[in-house]
Design a protein around this motif. Structure first.
Motif, PDB file in Angstrom:
ATOM      1  N   THR A  16       9.875 -93.802 -18.432  1.00  0.00           N
ATOM      2  CA  THR A  16      10.583 -93.776 -17.150  1.00  0.00           C
ATOM      3  C   THR A  16      12.054 -93.540 -17.453  1.00  0.00           C
ATOM      4  N   THR A  17      12.699 -92.758 -16.620  1.00  0.00           N
ATOM      5  CA  THR A  17      14.100 -92.452 -16.886  1.00  0.00           C
ATOM      6  C   THR A  17      14.863 -92.187 -15.598  1.00  0.00           C
ATOM      7  N   GLY A  18      16.087 -92.638 -15.597  1.00  0.00           N
ATOM      8  CA  GLY A  18      16.985 -92.357 -14.487  1.00  0.00           C
ATOM      9  C   GLY A  18      17.817 -91.119 -14.759  1.00  0.00           C
ATOM     10  N   HIS A  19      17.567 -90.480 -15.904  1.00  0.00           N
ATOM     11  CA  HIS A  19      18.304 -89.288 -16.309  1.00  0.00           C
ATOM     12  C   HIS A  19      17.390 -88.077 -16.251  1.00  0.00           C
ATOM     13  N   ASP A  20      17.939 -86.935 -16.559  1.00  0.00           N
ATOM     14  CA  ASP A  20      17.184 -85.693 -16.561  1.00  0.00           C
ATOM     15  C   ASP A  20      16.156 -85.725 -17.693  1.00  0.00           C
ATOM     16  N   ALA A  21      14.894 -85.611 -17.359  1.00  0.00           N
ATOM     17  CA  ALA A  21      13.828 -85.655 -18.360  1.00  0.00           C
ATOM     18  C   ALA A  21      13.878 -84.451 -19.289  1.00  0.00           C
ATOM     19  N   ASP A  22      14.584 -83.393 -18.913  1.00  0.00           N
ATOM     20  CA  ASP A  22      14.712 -82.234 -19.794  1.00  0.00           C
ATOM     21  C   ASP A  22      15.505 -82.583 -21.048  1.00  0.00           C
ATOM     22  N   GLY A  23      16.228 -83.702 -21.022  1.00  0.00           N
ATOM     23  CA  GLY A  23      17.017 -84.121 -22.175  1.00  0.00           C
ATOM     24  C   GLY A  23      16.216 -84.920 -23.194  1.00  0.00           C
ATOM     25  N   MET A  43      -2.921 -97.032  -4.993  1.00  0.00           N
ATOM     26  CA  MET A  43      -3.522 -96.674  -6.248  1.00  0.00           C
ATOM     27  C   MET A  43      -5.011 -96.419  -6.018  1.00  0.00           C
ATOM     28  N   ARG A  44      -5.528 -95.399  -6.661  1.00  0.00           N
ATOM     29  CA  ARG A  44      -6.928 -95.017  -6.501  1.00  0.00           C
ATOM     30  C   ARG A  44      -7.845 -96.039  -7.172  1.00  0.00           C
ATOM     31  N   GLN A  45      -9.028 -96.211  -6.622  1.00  0.00           N
ATOM     32  CA  GLN A  45      -9.990 -97.168  -7.178  1.00  0.00           C
ATOM     33  C   GLN A  45     -10.334 -96.827  -8.622  1.00  0.00           C
ATOM     34  N   LYS A  46     -10.462 -95.538  -8.936  1.00  0.00           N
ATOM     35  CA  LYS A  46     -10.812 -95.166 -10.314  1.00  0.00           C
ATOM     36  C   LYS A  46      -9.706 -95.572 -11.283  1.00  0.00           C
ATOM     37  N   ASP A  47      -8.444 -95.552 -10.828  1.00  0.00           N
ATOM     38  CA  ASP A  47      -7.335 -96.014 -11.675  1.00  0.00           C
ATOM     39  C   ASP A  47      -7.451 -97.506 -11.944  1.00  0.00           C
ATOM     40  N   ILE A  48      -7.776 -98.255 -10.904  1.00  0.00           N
ATOM     41  CA  ILE A  48      -7.925 -99.702 -11.046  1.00  0.00           C
ATOM     42  C   ILE A  48      -9.068-100.004 -12.013  1.00  0.00           C
ATOM     43  N   ASP A  49     -10.161 -99.262 -11.922  1.00  0.00           N
ATOM     44  CA  ASP A  49     -11.289 -99.471 -12.824  1.00  0.00           C
ATOM     45  C   ASP A  49     -10.892 -99.218 -14.280  1.00  0.00           C
ATOM     46  N   VAL A  50     -10.130 -98.162 -14.526  1.00  0.00           N
ATOM     47  CA  VAL A  50      -9.691 -97.813 -15.879  1.00  0.00           C
ATOM     48  C   VAL A  50      -8.732 -98.863 -16.431  1.00  0.00           C
ATOM     49  N   LEU A  51      -7.896 -99.432 -15.582  1.00  0.00           N
ATOM     50  CA  LEU A  51      -6.848-100.356 -16.023  1.00  0.00           C
ATOM     51  C   LEU A  51      -7.330-101.798 -16.194  1.00  0.00           C
ATOM     52  N   ALA A  60       4.952 -83.868 -24.437  1.00  0.00           N
ATOM     53  CA  ALA A  60       3.628 -84.068 -23.842  1.00  0.00           C
ATOM     54  C   ALA A  60       3.466 -85.448 -23.216  1.00  0.00           C
ATOM     55  N   VAL A  61       4.480 -86.293 -23.345  1.00  0.00           N
ATOM     56  CA  VAL A  61       4.393 -87.656 -22.798  1.00  0.00           C
ATOM     57  C   VAL A  61       4.740 -87.614 -21.313  1.00  0.00           C
ATOM     58  N   PRO A  62       3.877 -88.146 -20.464  1.00  0.00           N
ATOM     59  CA  PRO A  62       4.202 -88.180 -19.035  1.00  0.00           C
ATOM     60  C   PRO A  62       5.467 -89.013 -18.802  1.00  0.00           C
ATOM     61  N   HIS A  63       6.241 -88.573 -17.836  1.00  0.00           N
ATOM     62  CA  HIS A  63       7.450 -89.326 -17.514  1.00  0.00           C
ATOM     63  C   HIS A  63       7.613 -89.413 -15.999  1.00  0.00           C
ATOM     64  N   SER A  64       8.250 -90.498 -15.611  1.00  0.00           N
ATOM     65  CA  SER A  64       8.475 -90.795 -14.204  1.00  0.00           C
ATOM     66  C   SER A  64       9.975 -90.955 -13.987  1.00  0.00           C
ATOM     67  N   ALA A  65      10.484 -90.345 -12.938  1.00  0.00           N
ATOM     68  CA  ALA A  65      11.899 -90.471 -12.607  1.00  0.00           C
ATOM     69  C   ALA A  65      12.147 -91.814 -11.940  1.00  0.00           C
ATOM     70  N   LYS A  66      13.233 -92.455 -12.333  1.00  0.00           N
ATOM     71  CA  LYS A  66      13.615 -93.739 -11.723  1.00  0.00           C
ATOM     72  C   LYS A  66      14.642 -93.471 -10.638  1.00  0.00           C
ATOM     73  N   PRO A  67      14.665 -94.194  -9.594  1.00  0.00           N
ATOM     74  CA  PRO A  67      13.678 -95.210  -9.255  1.00  0.00           C
ATOM     75  C   PRO A  67      12.469 -94.572  -8.586  1.00  0.00           C
ATOM     76  N   ALA A  68      11.320 -94.916  -9.050  1.00  0.00           N
ATOM     77  CA  ALA A  68      10.065 -94.466  -8.453  1.00  0.00           C
ATOM     78  C   ALA A  68       9.186 -95.694  -8.314  1.00  0.00           C
ATOM     79  N   PRO A  69       8.223 -95.652  -7.435  1.00  0.00           N
ATOM     80  CA  PRO A  69       7.328 -96.813  -7.315  1.00  0.00           C
ATOM     81  C   PRO A  69       6.632 -97.082  -8.644  1.00  0.00           C
ATOM     82  N   ALA A  70       6.424 -98.338  -8.953  1.00  0.00           N
ATOM     83  CA  ALA A  70       5.736 -98.716 -10.189  1.00  0.00           C
ATOM     84  C   ALA A  70       4.355 -98.077 -10.252  1.00  0.00           C
ATOM     85  N   SER A  71       3.758 -97.869  -9.100  1.00  0.00           N
ATOM     86  CA  SER A  71       2.411 -97.292  -9.064  1.00  0.00           C
ATOM     87  C   SER A  71       2.385 -95.878  -9.649  1.00  0.00           C
ATOM     88  N   GLU A  72       3.506 -95.163  -9.597  1.00  0.00           N
ATOM     89  CA  GLU A  72       3.543 -93.804 -10.141  1.00  0.00           C
ATOM     90  C   GLU A  72       3.318 -93.826 -11.657  1.00  0.00           C
TER      91      GLU A  72
END
Length: 126
Positions: free
Chosen positions: A88-95, A1-9, A102-114
C-alpha cells in the motif's frame, strides 16, 4: 468483500505492517471479519523483521513507507519465503523498484477491503 474471498482468507495469518493507526485498525477489523488471523500490526521495518524471525505468516499487507523508512527489507524477506503480499502506498506506485512490478499495490487511502481482496486473489492462485 466477496464470499469466495472470505473462504480463501479463513484461518490465514496476515501480517500487517502499517504506521498509521487508523488505517491499521481498519485493516485489523476487516481481516478479522473475513475470518483471518492478524499478526501484528507493526509500524516499523525492525518490528516486522522481528515478527518474521519468530512467527509464521501466510500473507502480508505492507505500507511502502514507514516513518520515513522503506519497507523493502520486509518485502524481500517475504519474497525469499514465497509469502504473498500486497503493497500500500500514498505515493506514485510507478516509483516502486522493478523487483516489485508483479506485486499488487493499493493506493492510500483506500478501503482496507481493497488490499484484502488483492491478497485473497493471490492466495486463491496457490
Amino acid at each position: 468483500m466477496r464470499q469466495k474471498d472470505i473462504d480463501v482468507l479463513r484461518g490465514v495469518r496476515i501480517l500487517i505492517v502499517e504506521d498509521e493507526p487508523l488505517l491499521s485498525m481498519a485493516m485489523v477489523d476487516e481481516i478479522e471479519e473475513a475470518g483471518a488471523r492478524v499478526v501484528g500490526p507493526v509500524a516499523s521495518v525492525e518490528g516486522a523483521l522481528e515478527i518474521l524471525a519468530t512467527t509464521p505468516v501466510d500473507a502480508a499487507i505492507l505500507d511502502v513507507e514507514l516513518q520515513k523508512q522503506l519497507v523493502y527489507p520486509v518485502a524481500d524477506r517475504l519474497i525469499e519465503r514465497d509469502v504473498p503480499f500486497v503493497l500500500t502506498t500514498g505515493h506514485d506506485a510507478d516509483g516502486l523498484p522493478e523487483r516489485y512490478a508483479a506485486v499488487p499495490h493499493s493506493a492510500k487511502p483506500a478501503p482496507a477491503s481493497e488490499a484484502l481482496t488483492m491478497l485473497a486473489d493471490l492466495l486463491s492462485r496457490r
